[in-house]
Design a protein around this motif. Structure first.
Motif, PDB file in Angstrom:
ATOM      1  N   GLU A 293      67.221  86.403 100.380  1.00  0.00           N
ATOM      2  CA  GLU A 293      68.127  86.276  99.220  1.00  0.00           C
ATOM      3  C   GLU A 293      67.953  84.936  98.490  1.00  0.00           C
ATOM      4  OE1 GLU A 293      72.234  85.272 100.158  1.00  0.00           O
ATOM      5  OE2 GLU A 293      71.747  85.456 102.280  1.00  0.00           O
ATOM      6  N   HIS A 294      67.508  83.894  99.222  1.00  0.00           N
ATOM      7  CA  HIS A 294      67.369  82.579  98.581  1.00  0.00           C
ATOM      8  C   HIS A 294      66.110  82.488  97.729  1.00  0.00           C
ATOM      9  CE1 HIS A 294      70.673  81.363 101.033  1.00  0.00           C
ATOM     10  NE2 HIS A 294      69.998  81.589 102.145  1.00  0.00           N
ATOM     11  N   MET A 295      65.256  83.515  97.817  1.00  0.00           N
ATOM     12  CA  MET A 295      63.985  83.482  97.102  1.00  0.00           C
ATOM     13  C   MET A 295      64.066  84.164  95.739  1.00  0.00           C
ATOM     14  SD  MET A 295      61.775  81.862  98.663  1.00  0.00           S
ATOM     15  CE  MET A 295      61.117  81.288 100.177  1.00  0.00           C
ATOM     16  N   ASP A 296      65.274  84.530  95.349  1.00  0.00           N
ATOM     17  CA  ASP A 296      65.462  85.173  94.053  1.00  0.00           C
ATOM     18  C   ASP A 296      65.033  84.215  92.930  1.00  0.00           C
ATOM     19  OD1 ASP A 296      67.333  85.821  91.611  1.00  0.00           O
ATOM     20  OD2 ASP A 296      67.217  87.614  92.865  1.00  0.00           O
ATOM     21  N   PRO A 297      64.335  84.728  91.898  1.00  0.00           N
ATOM     22  CA  PRO A 297      63.840  83.832  90.837  1.00  0.00           C
ATOM     23  C   PRO A 297      64.960  83.008  90.185  1.00  0.00           C
ATOM     24  CG  PRO A 297      63.169  86.122  90.404  1.00  0.00           C
ATOM     25  CD  PRO A 297      63.913  86.129  91.694  1.00  0.00           C
ATOM     26  N   GLU A 298      66.169  83.570  90.144  1.00  0.00           N
ATOM     27  CA  GLU A 298      67.277  82.830  89.517  1.00  0.00           C
ATOM     28  C   GLU A 298      67.725  81.637  90.362  1.00  0.00           C
ATOM     29  OE1 GLU A 298      68.160  83.555  86.379  1.00  0.00           O
ATOM     30  OE2 GLU A 298      66.476  84.933  86.689  1.00  0.00           O
ATOM     31  N   LYS A 299      67.352  81.637  91.658  1.00  0.00           N
ATOM     32  CA  LYS A 299      67.863  80.582  92.543  1.00  0.00           C
ATOM     33  C   LYS A 299      66.806  79.510  92.830  1.00  0.00           C
ATOM     34  CE  LYS A 299      71.041  83.708  94.892  1.00  0.00           C
ATOM     35  NZ  LYS A 299      71.300  84.442  96.114  1.00  0.00           N
ATOM     36  N   LEU A 300      65.727  79.548  92.036  1.00  0.00           N
ATOM     37  CA  LEU A 300      64.599  78.689  92.388  1.00  0.00           C
ATOM     38  C   LEU A 300      64.783  77.203  92.107  1.00  0.00           C
ATOM     39  CD1 LEU A 300      61.210  80.470  91.915  1.00  0.00           C
ATOM     40  CD2 LEU A 300      62.631  80.168  93.904  1.00  0.00           C
ATOM     41  N   LEU A 335      60.614  89.310  93.904  1.00  0.00           N
ATOM     42  CA  LEU A 335      60.437  88.364  95.011  1.00  0.00           C
ATOM     43  C   LEU A 335      58.973  88.086  95.341  1.00  0.00           C
ATOM     44  CD1 LEU A 335      63.296  89.488  97.411  1.00  0.00           C
ATOM     45  CD2 LEU A 335      63.286  87.603  95.805  1.00  0.00           C
ATOM     46  N   LEU A 336      58.088  89.004  94.924  1.00  0.00           N
ATOM     47  CA  LEU A 336      56.675  88.845  95.302  1.00  0.00           C
ATOM     48  C   LEU A 336      56.057  87.501  94.902  1.00  0.00           C
ATOM     49  CD1 LEU A 336      54.608  92.127  95.023  1.00  0.00           C
ATOM     50  CD2 LEU A 336      54.588  90.434  96.850  1.00  0.00           C
ATOM     51  N   PRO A 337      56.319  86.988  93.683  1.00  0.00           N
ATOM     52  CA  PRO A 337      55.681  85.709  93.338  1.00  0.00           C
ATOM     53  C   PRO A 337      56.014  84.602  94.344  1.00  0.00           C
ATOM     54  CG  PRO A 337      56.631  86.719  91.379  1.00  0.00           C
ATOM     55  CD  PRO A 337      57.072  87.551  92.533  1.00  0.00           C
ATOM     56  N   GLN A 338      57.266  84.581  94.839  1.00  0.00           N
ATOM     57  CA  GLN A 338      57.647  83.548  95.807  1.00  0.00           C
ATOM     58  C   GLN A 338      56.957  83.788  97.152  1.00  0.00           C
ATOM     59  OE1 GLN A 338      59.197  83.749  92.679  1.00  0.00           O
ATOM     60  NE2 GLN A 338      60.832  84.930  93.653  1.00  0.00           N
ATOM     61  N   VAL A 339      56.773  85.076  97.513  1.00  0.00           N
ATOM     62  CA  VAL A 339      56.045  85.394  98.758  1.00  0.00           C
ATOM     63  C   VAL A 339      54.604  84.896  98.631  1.00  0.00           C
ATOM     64  CG1 VAL A 339      55.196  87.258 100.234  1.00  0.00           C
ATOM     65  CG2 VAL A 339      57.493  87.406  99.264  1.00  0.00           C
ATOM     66  N   VAL A 340      54.011  85.110  97.453  1.00  0.00           N
ATOM     67  CA  VAL A 340      52.631  84.658  97.227  1.00  0.00           C
ATOM     68  C   VAL A 340      52.545  83.125  97.340  1.00  0.00           C
ATOM     69  CG1 VAL A 340      50.803  84.483  95.478  1.00  0.00           C
ATOM     70  CG2 VAL A 340      51.966  86.656  95.851  1.00  0.00           C
ATOM     71  N   ASN A 706      58.589  79.535  79.618  1.00  0.00           N
ATOM     72  CA  ASN A 706      58.497  78.987  80.955  1.00  0.00           C
ATOM     73  C   ASN A 706      57.092  78.449  81.173  1.00  0.00           C
ATOM     74  OD1 ASN A 706      58.059  79.151  83.936  1.00  0.00           O
ATOM     75  ND2 ASN A 706      60.243  79.365  83.661  1.00  0.00           N
ATOM     76  N   VAL A 707      56.997  77.213  81.635  1.00  0.00           N
ATOM     77  CA  VAL A 707      55.670  76.634  81.820  1.00  0.00           C
ATOM     78  C   VAL A 707      55.271  76.667  83.285  1.00  0.00           C
ATOM     79  CG1 VAL A 707      54.245  74.615  81.450  1.00  0.00           C
ATOM     80  CG2 VAL A 707      56.096  75.132  79.884  1.00  0.00           C
ATOM     81  N   VAL A 708      56.195  76.260  84.146  1.00  0.00           N
ATOM     82  CA  VAL A 708      55.902  76.268  85.577  1.00  0.00           C
ATOM     83  C   VAL A 708      57.149  76.734  86.286  1.00  0.00           C
ATOM     84  CG1 VAL A 708      55.203  74.918  87.557  1.00  0.00           C
ATOM     85  CG2 VAL A 708      54.548  74.162  85.297  1.00  0.00           C
ATOM     86  N   LYS A 709      56.978  77.680  87.181  1.00  0.00           N
ATOM     87  CA  LYS A 709      58.116  78.099  87.992  1.00  0.00           C
ATOM     88  C   LYS A 709      57.532  78.431  89.345  1.00  0.00           C
ATOM     89  CE  LYS A 709      62.127  81.064  87.626  1.00  0.00           C
ATOM     90  NZ  LYS A 709      63.057  81.173  86.526  1.00  0.00           N
ATOM     91  N   GLY A 710      58.138  77.954  90.391  1.00  0.00           N
ATOM     92  CA  GLY A 710      57.592  78.341  91.681  1.00  0.00           C
ATOM     93  C   GLY A 710      57.939  77.349  92.764  1.00  0.00           C
ATOM     94  N   LEU A 711      57.283  77.543  93.899  1.00  0.00           N
ATOM     95  CA  LEU A 711      57.555  76.736  95.081  1.00  0.00           C
ATOM     96  C   LEU A 711      56.269  76.023  95.466  1.00  0.00           C
ATOM     97  CD1 LEU A 711      59.411  79.690  96.636  1.00  0.00           C
ATOM     98  CD2 LEU A 711      60.490  77.467  96.323  1.00  0.00           C
ATOM     99  N   ILE A 712      56.381  74.729  95.699  1.00  0.00           N
ATOM    100  CA  ILE A 712      55.182  73.947  95.998  1.00  0.00           C
ATOM    101  C   ILE A 712      55.391  73.221  97.320  1.00  0.00           C
ATOM    102  CG2 ILE A 712      53.712  72.051  95.193  1.00  0.00           C
ATOM    103  CD1 ILE A 712      54.572  72.697  92.370  1.00  0.00           C
ATOM    104  N   LEU A 713      54.359  73.253  98.163  1.00  0.00           N
ATOM    105  CA  LEU A 713      54.399  72.508  99.423  1.00  0.00           C
ATOM    106  C   LEU A 713      53.796  71.137  99.145  1.00  0.00           C
ATOM    107  CD1 LEU A 713      54.943  72.568 102.473  1.00  0.00           C
ATOM    108  CD2 LEU A 713      52.621  73.411 102.792  1.00  0.00           C
TER     109      LEU A 713
END
Length: 873
Positions: A293-300, A335-340, A706-713
């Motif tokens: 549920e925390h991986m929803d695009p709105e909660k990024l 949710l797939l983009p966050q899984v990727v 949107n230019v950049v959206k996502g999760l970065i390590l």
């Protein structure tokens, strides 16, 4: 005869008390409150055999007995995980039996020549025996040597004073099999300090007492207050010497060992890998269900997203390709983009195989997932040659979406640079990728093709690409020459040869042809940033006053910024200005609205962060380029955290104004380009061509791009440590960023006003776990840091009069910064003791003052108008 190592007396049994302790805590904390445990026991030592040819060659039997396990610090009964459990119950019957089976050492001149033990013993108990055996290794004369013990082969120094010997082991020099990795940029990484010292007191030629201590300290380079330490202590004290068994007669060691016990096997003293398997760990799909549920695009832009991302990565790193594919294939498209993001950031061979099997580059409909995969590759914390090879192979194959093809080659550039930074430039896979890009940029015919290879070179920063970049910077038109120039600007000045500076001077002063303002100002910035000569600075200063109106103002602002911010070239600039006093006033009092300004976001003890903001307008008041840069640096390294450039050209016709010299034929264009954590991303186009611009102005959707959206390590540090007392320890620090950057331009003909807006929403979570794993007990400390913040940058221009009014605003909202520490001791049965502490500080919001002139203008802009239209173009 005289021995050079400790010597045991015949027919004697030496009885010692032995204890080994581990502590885990915050770096500055005293050990009284640390998590940890103590194993204590008796140790019996006696001589089995002495070589008749050489009395400095001895076989010694060592037996561990009466083992006890307890807390290292007193705990009340309800917090003591060992309470009411016998040692046999804590350690396990077969482990305890193995531990108490004797071992035999062959000591030659004080060094352990051979370690004899039983085969098929658990590696954990074997390592505890090795830790004890290693203590018996010492030399009785001062000097340095390279010797092997439980820690591997290490540089060791002995200092001998009468009956006291100090042994210092340089743990950084030890050669031993261990796993781990570090982050690509040192600012995002973890620093370590490790020491090992042992003090021996001798009596009657043998050991009276030994005290050993080993310290491991881990510090976050970006915030050295955050870190952890592991302290491991061993103590051996002689309690009594009694009558003992007699010697065994024999000429050869092998024969004697057979007599003692034919099951003995010679083994290496170096520790063998011993990792406990997790018994109750949740499966990958269980972890995913708990964080989904925390991986929803709105909660990024929430810290919970960054935290979940990290726990997902940890789980993926232990998973098989099949388990990973099962989740990817069953997830919905939100949710797939966050899984990727997570699967790609895990960087294991299994996760790479899974994602490559899933993504089909021949299918344009999944291009959003392909892009997220590629960016996650670009941000990879420790990329492998295999990853670059996979991307090179994809690039040679069919790719349905042209933008993905561009992103792919741009990301290959970023990987080349990271692999080269780690000394992999000569690797055949890196060589092939370099040649591919350099050959294609030479042969490219179409402008778009040239652009994508130049963007790849802007990431790769290869010294051998400089001549190509110079050629494009000077001989090409508009966007291409501008891109080549900004690529050169990213090189370390030490790579910029005389040739580069000569070319940049030619471009700036237009010796061969007329260049656009954007290229000329970049050329000037390169000259002024790479140790310019007195004449170079003087010529630039003399040109101010002869330039097109807004460029004059921009260059003036750039020079003032160099002086105000004390940049490296400021000394030369001051000297030239002093000599030029006569012709200053007129030249330096130009009107205009363009500006360049730098300032500090944070000046911290460990890292500092600066922003620079520059805006260049055309003479008619339309934005040509706005550039926001954020750099982070410490004493040795720099990280280009963010750059957002908004460029526009050829818009004069909308407001029926005259274009500047040399810009009469420019096509209408508006777009945005970003660098994130040293990686240039694929630029985004707002509109291309007059028709496209008009339709977007009339349709006025009002939605930002949107230019950049996502999760970065960002931080990815993992090290295994072999403690010299026997157990394995590990330190792991993962830092994740959930990021959402959007930007756009609004345009109102009615109010003759335009607005550009860049919103940066970020949430960061850092999780550290430092642990000692002794199979039957784990002890450690978890650290967590979290912060959510937003940085907004808005510039408003009113061009109903000249000089037009420009107001720039840069705000950061107030944000909570939380820090937690949890210490724990736990048994495999699930019994666990934890102590948790946390604190929250508020980081004050800030409206960055930029500069006085700007503040005055903002008052005018917001004092003169009613609400403006909200249309985007």
């Amino acid at each position: 005869g005289h021995t050079t190592g400790p010597s045991l007396n015949n027919d004697r049994l030496y009885k010692f008390a032995y204890s080994t302790e581990v502590y885990v805590d915050r770096v500055k904390a005293s050990l009284q409150k640390s998590a940890g445990y103590r194993i204590s026991s008796g140790v019996d030592v006696n001589l089995l055999w002495r070589n008749p040819e050489n009395d400095d060659d001895q076989l010694v039997k060592i037996t561990i007995k009466d083992v006890q396990v307890e807390n290292v610090n007193e705990r009340p009964a309800d917090k003591n995980v060992f309470k009411g459990k016998s040692t046999e119950k804590v350690i396990g019957k077969e482990y305890l039996q193995a531990l108490q089976r004797p071992m035999v050492l062959e000591l030659v001149r004080g060094k352990v020549k051979t370690f004899y033990s039983y085969q098929n013993e658990p590696s954990f108990t074997q390592n505890i025996k090795r830790g004890l055996a290693s203590l018996f290794q010492l030399q009785l004369h001062s000097g340095s040597t390279r010797e092997a013990d439980i820690s591997g082969k290490c540089n060791t120094t002995y200092h001998v004073r009468q009956d006291q010997v100090t042994k210092i082991k340089d743990l950084d020099s030890c050669e031993i099999e261990k796993q781990g990795f570090t982050s690509h940029n040192p600012i995002l990484d973890v620093g370590t300090k490790i020491t090992s010292a042992t003090i021996y007191v001798l009596e009657d030629g043998f050991i009276k007492s030994i005290k050993a201590e080993e310290n491991y300290v881990f510090l976050l380079n970006s915030r050295r207050k955050t870190g952890a330490k592991i302290v491991s202590k061993q103590r051996l004290e002689l309690k009594s010497v009694q009558a003992g068994p007699g010697l065994i007669a024999g000429k050869q060691v092998a024969g004697v060992i057979k007599t003692v016990d034919s099951s003995y096997v010679a083994m290496s003293l170096e520790a063998e890998p011993a990792r406990s398997e997790c018994k109750k760990c949740p499966s990958l799909s269980e972890v995913w269900q708990s964080i989904r549920e925390h991986m929803d695009p709105e909660k990024l832009s929430k810290t919970e997203a960054a935290k979940s991302f990290l726990s997902f990565i940890k789980s993926i790193r232990k998973a098989t390709k099949e388990e990973i594919l099962k989740i990817i294939r069953s997830e919905n498209k939100e949710l797939l983009p966050q899984v990727v993001d997570a699967v790609t950031s895990a960087q294991t061979p299994e996760s790479l195989e899974a994602i490559l099997e899933f993504l089909d580059f021949k299918d344009a409909s999944t291009s959003i997932l392909q892009e997220r995969f590629l960016y996650a590759c670009g941000f990879a914390s420790h990329p492998s040659e295999m990853l670059l090879k996979s991307l090179t192979d994809k690039f040679k194959g069919d790719i349905a979406n042209e933008e993905i093809r561009e992103t792919l080659v741009i990301v290959m550039g970023a990987l080349i640079r990271k692999l080269c930074d780690r000394g992999g430039c000569k690797h055949p896979i890196v060589g092939e990728a370099k040649r591919l890009i350099l050959n294609r940029v030479e042969k490219a015919k179409k402008g778009d093709n040239v652009k994508m290879y130049l963007l790849a070179l802007k990431n790769a920063l290869l010294p051998e690409a400089i001549p190509v970049l110079l050629k494009y910077a000077e001989s090409e038109e508009g966007p291409i020459s501008s891109l080549a120039a900004t690529a050169l600007q990213r090189y370390n000045p030490s790579f910029l040869t005389k040739e580069v500076k000569v070319t940049m001077n030619r471009i700036y002063h237009q010796n061969r042809k007329v260049h656009e303002k954007t290229v000329r100002t970049t050329a000037a910035a390169i000259i002024l940033n790479s140790n310019p000569s007195y004449m170079e600075v003087k010529n630039i200063l003399l040109s101010i006053g002869e330039l097109p109106m807004e460029m004059n103002k921009y260059m003036l602002s750039m020079i003032q910024d160099i002086l105000q911010f004390e940049m490296p070239s400021s000394k030369t600039v001051r000297k030239v200005l002093k000599d030029m006093r006569a012709h200053n006033y007129d030249r330096f009092s130009k009107m205009g609205s363009s500006s360049a300004y730098s300032g500090y976001i944070i000046r911290g003890p460990d890292v500092s962060s600066t922003y620079s903001l520059d805006i260049l307008y055309s003479g008619s008041g339309i934005l040509r380029r706005s550039n926001l840069d954020i750099h982070v640096f410490d004493r040795n390294t720099e990280l280009h955290a963010i750059q957002v450039v908004i460029e526009a050209q050829g818009l004069e016709s909308i407001i029926a104004a005259t274009p500047d010299e040399g810009e009469e034929n420019l096509d209408s264009f508006g777009g945005m380009s970003a660098i994130l954590f040293d990686v240039q991303l694929r630029p985004v186009t707002f509109f291309q061509g007059y028709g496209d611009l008009m339709s977007k102005m009339l349709s006025a959707t009002g939605a930002p791009m949107n230019v950049v959206k996502g999760l970065i390590l960002l931080t990815d540090y993992s090290q295994e440590i072999q403690l010299q007392s026997g157990p394995m320890a590990s330190a792991e620090f993962l830092g994740g960023l959930a990021i959402d950057i959007s930007g756009g331009m609004e345009f109102s003909l009615w109010y003759r006003e335009s607005k550009t807006n860049v919103k940066n929403r970020v949430a960061m979570f850092l999780a550290g776990n430092t642990e000692v794993d002794s199979f039957f007990v784990k002890t450690g400390m978890e650290t967590a840091l979290e912060v959510e913040t937003a940085l907004d940058f808005i510039s408003t221009v009113q061009f109903s009069q000249y000089p037009f009014l420009v107001c720039m605003q840069m705000d950061r909202i107030e944000s909570p910064f939380r820090h937690y520490v949890t210490k724990y001791e736990s048994l495999p049965s699930g019994r666990r003791y934890t102590a948790r502490r946390g604190k929250t500080e508020m980081l004050a919001g800030n409206e960055y003052p930029l500069h006085q002139e700007n503040s005055n203008m903002c008052r005018k802009v917001f004092g003169t108008k009613s609400d403006s239209s909200g249309s985007w173009f």
